[in-house]
Design a protein around this motif. Structure first.
Motif: not given
Length: 190
Positions: A129-149
């Motif tokens: 978050l401090v590095e300003g990269e909070g907008k790069r947090i994603r949740s996988c678009d595969n609804p079965d996966c649920r991984w955060i990346f």
């Protein structure tokens, strides 16, 4: 790019192919040891039942926060206080260490336990978050996966945790759905 906090959050495994297999890896001693080794952290293995319970709650709350941020929900003072509480529990000392690149001041954990590990996970998330990269947090678009990346692509448009696994699977699903729609919607000539 794997980060400490994404590795921890993704310990809640779900079958990305759509099966019903899931596994909470936090309770697995071999996963615990591999995690500690990979991130050069120390804690007793296996974690106690109480530690596992605390880690699950922390993981679920961190995952929820990451998902909220990934859809554009603002980071709140409550979120900040929550992260600060976890980081506060991980006491560190400063130590001068010699690295290949030269001298460096390192923050060295005072304790070797799971509370410290959670503090390090919270700190890594906070650094994102401090590095300003909070907008790069994603949740996988595969609804079965649920991984955060963490989306480390230049265009910041990554949709899947892994293009070769989830990306290909979803591409095949879209193709089959389109083909099925076309075969059902076509008029036969008689």
């Amino acid at each position: 790019m794997d980060r400490l906090w994404t590795d921890f959050v993704n310990s809640d495994y779900h079958d990305w192919r759509g099966g019903d297999r899931s596994e909470d890896r936090l309770g697995n001693a071999s996963w615990q040891q591999d995690f500690l080794n990979r991130w050069q952290l120390e804690a007793p293995v296996p974690a106690s039942i109480e530690e596992e319970s605390t880690m699950r709650s922390f993981r679920d709350d961190l995952q929820s926060l990451a998902i909220r941020l990934s859809i554009g929900t603002p980071f709140t003072e409550k979120d900040q206080a929550w992260l600060n509480d976890f980081m506060r529990a991980g006491e560190v000392i400063r130590r001068l260490v010699l690295q290949e690149q030269g001298l460096e001041v390192a923050l060295v954990p005072i304790h070797a336990h799971w509370v410290q590990v959670m503090a390090e996970v919270a700190a890594d998330f906070a650094m994102t978050l401090v590095e300003g990269e909070g907008k790069r947090i994603r949740s996988c678009d595969n609804p079965d996966c649920r991984w955060i990346f963490y989306d480390d692509t230049r265009s910041r448009t990554q949709k899947y945790c892994d293009d070769k696994m989830c990306g290909n699977l979803m591409k095949v699903r879209r193709f089959r759905a389109k083909r099925k729609l076309n075969s059902n919607g076509e008029k036969s000539e008689t």
